[in-house]
Design a protein around this motif. Structure first.
Motif, PDB file in Angstrom:
ATOM      1  N   MET A   1       0.916  -1.227  -0.120  1.00 50.32           N
ATOM      2  CA  MET A   1       0.100  -0.173  -0.015  1.00 50.32           C
ATOM      3  C   MET A   1       0.894   1.299   0.052  1.00 50.32           C
ATOM      4  O   MET A   1       1.765   1.256   0.518  1.00 50.32           O
ATOM      5  CB  MET A   1      -0.858   0.104   1.260  1.00 50.32           C
ATOM      6  N   ASP A   2       0.378   2.237  -0.702  1.00 48.79           N
ATOM      7  CA  ASP A   2       1.203   3.444  -0.910  1.00 48.79           C
ATOM      8  C   ASP A   2       1.005   4.393   0.345  1.00 48.79           C
ATOM      9  O   ASP A   2      -0.300   4.506   0.583  1.00 48.79           O
ATOM     10  CB  ASP A   2       0.730   4.082  -2.222  1.00 48.79           C
ATOM     11  N   LEU A   3       1.868   4.863   1.126  1.00 48.43           N
ATOM     12  CA  LEU A   3       1.640   5.717   2.336  1.00 48.43           C
ATOM     13  C   LEU A   3       1.435   7.005   1.971  1.00 48.43           C
ATOM     14  O   LEU A   3       0.952   7.864   2.802  1.00 48.43           O
ATOM     15  CB  LEU A   3       2.842   5.511   3.099  1.00 48.43           C
ATOM     16  N   ASN A   4       1.727   7.436   0.583  1.00 43.63           N
ATOM     17  CA  ASN A   4       1.566   8.967   0.453  1.00 43.63           C
ATOM     18  C   ASN A   4       0.255   9.303   0.460  1.00 43.63           C
ATOM     19  O   ASN A   4      -0.364   8.698  -0.425  1.00 43.63           O
ATOM     20  CB  ASN A   4       2.471   9.147  -0.954  1.00 43.63           C
ATOM     21  N   GLY A   5       0.022  10.263   0.978  1.00 43.56           N
ATOM     22  CA  GLY A   5      -1.444  10.740   0.838  1.00 43.56           C
ATOM     23  C   GLY A   5      -2.404  10.205   1.840  1.00 43.56           C
ATOM     24  O   GLY A   5      -3.815  10.366   1.660  1.00 43.56           O
ATOM     25  N   VAL A   6      -1.880   9.201   2.640  1.00 41.20           N
ATOM     26  CA  VAL A   6      -3.024   8.603   3.539  1.00 41.20           C
ATOM     27  C   VAL A   6      -2.779   9.196   4.923  1.00 41.20           C
ATOM     28  O   VAL A   6      -1.651   9.819   5.361  1.00 41.20           O
ATOM     29  CB  VAL A   6      -2.874   7.140   3.727  1.00 41.20           C
ATOM     30  N   SER A   7      -3.626   8.769   6.042  1.00 44.55           N
ATOM     31  CA  SER A   7      -3.446   9.423   7.163  1.00 44.55           C
ATOM     32  C   SER A   7      -3.283   7.922   8.268  1.00 44.55           C
ATOM     33  O   SER A   7      -3.508   6.833   7.793  1.00 44.55           O
ATOM     34  CB  SER A   7      -4.661  10.003   8.057  1.00 44.55           C
ATOM     35  N   ALA A   8      -2.756   8.089   9.322  1.00 43.58           N
ATOM     36  CA  ALA A   8      -2.275   6.981  10.140  1.00 43.58           C
ATOM     37  C   ALA A   8      -2.278   7.415  11.583  1.00 43.58           C
ATOM     38  O   ALA A   8      -2.069   8.486  11.884  1.00 43.58           O
ATOM     39  CB  ALA A   8      -0.914   6.570   9.935  1.00 43.58           C
ATOM     40  N   VAL A   9      -2.463   6.481  12.406  1.00 42.41           N
ATOM     41  CA  VAL A   9      -2.615   6.605  14.123  1.00 42.41           C
ATOM     42  C   VAL A   9      -1.562   5.739  14.760  1.00 42.41           C
ATOM     43  O   VAL A   9      -1.323   4.474  14.230  1.00 42.41           O
ATOM     44  CB  VAL A   9      -4.146   6.337  14.664  1.00 42.41           C
ATOM     45  N   VAL A  10      -0.498   6.417  15.561  1.00 40.42           N
ATOM     46  CA  VAL A  10       0.565   5.590  15.942  1.00 40.42           C
ATOM     47  C   VAL A  10       0.303   5.927  17.507  1.00 40.42           C
ATOM     48  O   VAL A  10       0.332   7.035  18.000  1.00 40.42           O
ATOM     49  CB  VAL A  10       1.656   6.001  15.597  1.00 40.42           C
ATOM     50  N   SER A  11      -0.085   4.713  18.217  1.00 41.13           N
ATOM     51  CA  SER A  11      -0.284   4.927  19.676  1.00 41.13           C
ATOM     52  C   SER A  11       1.124   4.706  20.313  1.00 41.13           C
ATOM     53  O   SER A  11       2.063   3.884  19.798  1.00 41.13           O
ATOM     54  CB  SER A  11      -1.086   3.712  20.419  1.00 41.13           C
ATOM     55  N   GLY A  12       1.440   5.407  21.484  1.00 40.18           N
ATOM     56  CA  GLY A  12       2.740   5.374  21.881  1.00 40.18           C
ATOM     57  C   GLY A  12       3.684   5.784  21.094  1.00 40.18           C
ATOM     58  O   GLY A  12       4.889   5.944  20.935  1.00 40.18           O
ATOM     59  N   GLY A  13       3.228   6.879  20.256  1.00 41.46           N
ATOM     60  CA  GLY A  13       3.946   7.717  19.231  1.00 41.46           C
ATOM     61  C   GLY A  13       4.976   8.931  19.611  1.00 41.46           C
ATOM     62  O   GLY A  13       5.771   9.167  18.863  1.00 41.46           O
ATOM     63  N   ALA A  14       5.151   9.103  20.957  1.00 43.56           N
ATOM     64  CA  ALA A  14       5.715  10.172  21.331  1.00 43.56           C
ATOM     65  C   ALA A  14       7.313   9.776  21.532  1.00 43.56           C
ATOM     66  O   ALA A  14       8.298  10.704  21.634  1.00 43.56           O
ATOM     67  CB  ALA A  14       5.322  10.751  22.672  1.00 43.56           C
ATOM     68  N   SER A  15       7.474   8.670  21.595  1.00 36.53           N
ATOM     69  CA  SER A  15       8.858   8.054  22.090  1.00 36.53           C
ATOM     70  C   SER A  15       9.330   6.893  21.653  1.00 36.53           C
ATOM     71  O   SER A  15       8.536   6.008  21.252  1.00 36.53           O
ATOM     72  CB  SER A  15       9.061   8.149  23.397  1.00 36.53           C
ATOM     73  N   GLY A  16      10.414   6.275  21.743  1.00 38.91           N
ATOM     74  CA  GLY A  16      10.651   4.981  21.193  1.00 38.91           C
ATOM     75  C   GLY A  16      10.463   4.289  20.155  1.00 38.91           C
ATOM     76  O   GLY A  16      10.536   5.153  19.085  1.00 38.91           O
ATOM     77  N   LEU A  17       9.861   3.249  19.893  1.00 35.75           N
ATOM     78  CA  LEU A  17       9.834   2.692  18.635  1.00 35.75           C
ATOM     79  C   LEU A  17       8.645   3.400  18.011  1.00 35.75           C
ATOM     80  O   LEU A  17       8.411   3.567  16.833  1.00 35.75           O
ATOM     81  CB  LEU A  17       9.175   1.138  19.214  1.00 35.75           C
ATOM     82  N   GLY A  18       7.481   3.996  18.816  1.00 33.71           N
ATOM     83  CA  GLY A  18       6.615   4.656  18.320  1.00 33.71           C
ATOM     84  C   GLY A  18       7.054   5.947  17.601  1.00 33.71           C
ATOM     85  O   GLY A  18       6.538   6.222  16.839  1.00 33.71           O
ATOM     86  N   GLU A  19       7.932   6.794  18.200  1.00 29.07           N
ATOM     87  CA  GLU A  19       8.524   8.034  17.710  1.00 29.07           C
ATOM     88  C   GLU A  19       9.136   7.630  16.422  1.00 29.07           C
ATOM     89  O   GLU A  19       9.004   8.337  15.163  1.00 29.07           O
ATOM     90  CB  GLU A  19       9.375   8.650  18.637  1.00 29.07           C
ATOM     91  N   ALA A  20      10.180   6.436  16.431  1.00 24.98           N
ATOM     92  CA  ALA A  20      10.459   6.165  15.036  1.00 24.98           C
ATOM     93  C   ALA A  20       9.790   5.948  13.838  1.00 24.98           C
ATOM     94  O   ALA A  20       9.987   6.271  12.709  1.00 24.98           O
ATOM     95  CB  ALA A  20      11.588   5.132  15.307  1.00 24.98           C
ATOM     96  N   THR A  21       8.540   5.165  14.271  1.00 29.34           N
ATOM     97  CA  THR A  21       7.458   4.880  13.367  1.00 29.34           C
ATOM     98  C   THR A  21       6.702   6.109  12.685  1.00 29.34           C
ATOM     99  O   THR A  21       6.502   6.132  11.559  1.00 29.34           O
ATOM    100  CB  THR A  21       6.565   3.688  14.145  1.00 29.34           C
ATOM    101  N   VAL A  22       6.458   7.044  13.598  1.00 32.64           N
ATOM    102  CA  VAL A  22       5.990   8.272  13.282  1.00 32.64           C
ATOM    103  C   VAL A  22       6.627   9.029  12.337  1.00 32.64           C
ATOM    104  O   VAL A  22       6.126   9.448  11.216  1.00 32.64           O
ATOM    105  CB  VAL A  22       5.832   9.263  14.542  1.00 32.64           C
ATOM    106  N   ARG A  23       8.069   9.033  12.450  1.00 38.83           N
ATOM    107  CA  ARG A  23       8.865   9.435  11.762  1.00 38.83           C
ATOM    108  C   ARG A  23       8.980   8.838  10.085  1.00 38.83           C
ATOM    109  O   ARG A  23       9.192   9.797   9.265  1.00 38.83           O
ATOM    110  CB  ARG A  23      10.204   9.684  12.243  1.00 38.83           C
ATOM    111  N   ALA A  24       9.101   7.662  10.456  1.00 44.70           N
ATOM    112  CA  ALA A  24       9.299   6.828   9.088  1.00 44.70           C
ATOM    113  C   ALA A  24       7.677   7.125   8.210  1.00 44.70           C
ATOM    114  O   ALA A  24       8.050   7.253   6.892  1.00 44.70           O
ATOM    115  CB  ALA A  24       9.469   5.521   9.303  1.00 44.70           C
ATOM    116  N   LEU A  25       6.546   6.962   8.844  1.00 47.93           N
ATOM    117  CA  LEU A  25       5.662   7.159   7.915  1.00 47.93           C
ATOM    118  C   LEU A  25       5.373   8.402   7.499  1.00 47.93           C
ATOM    119  O   LEU A  25       4.962   8.715   6.345  1.00 47.93           O
ATOM    120  CB  LEU A  25       4.235   6.822   8.982  1.00 47.93           C
ATOM    121  N   ALA A  26       5.912   9.474   8.152  1.00 51.66           N
ATOM    122  CA  ALA A  26       5.633  10.990   7.807  1.00 51.66           C
ATOM    123  C   ALA A  26       6.564  11.249   6.634  1.00 51.66           C
ATOM    124  O   ALA A  26       6.215  11.799   5.593  1.00 51.66           O
ATOM    125  CB  ALA A  26       6.046  11.977   8.777  1.00 51.66           C
ATOM    126  N   ALA A  27       7.817  10.486   6.766  1.00 56.65           N
ATOM    127  CA  ALA A  27       8.692  10.534   5.660  1.00 56.65           C
ATOM    128  C   ALA A  27       8.280   9.888   4.197  1.00 56.65           C
ATOM    129  O   ALA A  27       8.700  10.474   3.087  1.00 56.65           O
ATOM    130  CB  ALA A  27      10.040  10.051   6.027  1.00 56.65           C
TER     131      ALA A  27
END
Length: 257
Positions: free
Chosen positions: A1-27
């Motif tokens: 699935m193409d991530l460009n132009g979609v929205s996502a929810v990441v729980s625990g997204g402020a630090s650690g594994l969640g933060e890294a995931t937030v950054r990767a999805l946004a990128a």
């Protein structure tokens, strides 16, 4: 699935594994809702990546629904849910003094790690079901849950943690089968020993982390949060990955202690 132009929810997204995931999805072009209890870190991260912060206790239905709604309201179709909120705990079932494990603590760990994961899964998937299919296969969205190798090889004192993470692994395939009708894929990642801020900084912390990494066959180090995030993105982008539990651990197999 193409991530460009979609929205996502990441729980625990402020630090650690969640933060890294937030950054990767946004990128990759996703509009990300950072769902976390830490307002300072969560808001700062959301501002940095052009996302949205929602203060979220994953065990609270109203708060999780608010995080999901923030993604729906972003203007981009909600297609991704990543559950990485969780806590650890170490207590024997019966300690050396003969004292039984505190029941309230066991319940809290299960409530946050397992029930919190299911809470986002059920509410987020219901919102994803309302979107139009993203491709010819009828795919509407992807759910990535975070368990642990402790779900498979729990060590001494990990009874509550292993039970909670094992529950996440156990619901992966049934969830994938349940949600197939609405075009949602579900996969779970089981991280091993990952280098996150939880271990602190300084010489003592580095010595402790080096000790933790000794049993890892290869590479002889702790995993990186960015590597975890890379795997999450890969699982989202690979359309034939569904109902799977994937170890992410450098080949480690936990011993009893």
């Amino acid at each position: 699935m193409d991530l460009n132009g979609v929205s996502a929810v990441v729980s625990g997204g402020a630090s650690g594994l969640g933060e890294a995931t937030v950054r990767a999805l946004a990128a990759a072009g996703a509009k990300v809702v950072v769902a976390d209890l830490n307002e300072d870190k969560g808001k700062a991260l959301a501002d940095e990546i052009g996302g949205v912060f929602v203060k979220t206790d994953v065990t609270d239905e109203t708060q999780v629904q608010a995080a999901v709604q923030a993604a729906v309201d972003s203007g981009a179709p909600l297609r991704v849910l990543v559950s990485s909120a969780g806590i650890g705990w170490a207590t024997r079932t019966v300690d050396r003094n003969g004292t039984p494990h505190d029941l309230a603590t066991f319940e809290k760990v299960v409530q946050i790690n397992l029930i919190g994961t299911f809470n986002l899964l059920r509410l987020g998937a219901a919102a994803i079901a309302k979107t139009e299919p993203a491709d010819a296969d009828g795919l509407r969205g992807v759910v990535i849950n975070t368990a642990s190798v402790a779900a498979l090889e729990g060590q001494t004192g990990q009874i509550a943690y292993s039970a909670s993470k094992g529950g996440i692994v156990g619901m992966t395939l049934p969830a994938a089968r349940d949600l197939a009708a609405i075009g949602v894929r579900v996969n779970t990642v089981c991280p091993g020993i990952i280098d996150t801020p939880i271990y602190g900084e300084g010489e003592a912390a580095e010595e402790f982390k080096a000790k933790l990494a000794q049993p890892v066959p290869f590479p002889k180090r702790m995993g990186k949060a960015s590597e975890f995030a890379h795997l999450v993105v890969s699982l989202i982008e690979n359309d034939y990955m569904n109902g799977e539990t994937v170890r992410f651990d450098g080949g480690i197999r936990f011993q009893p202690k």
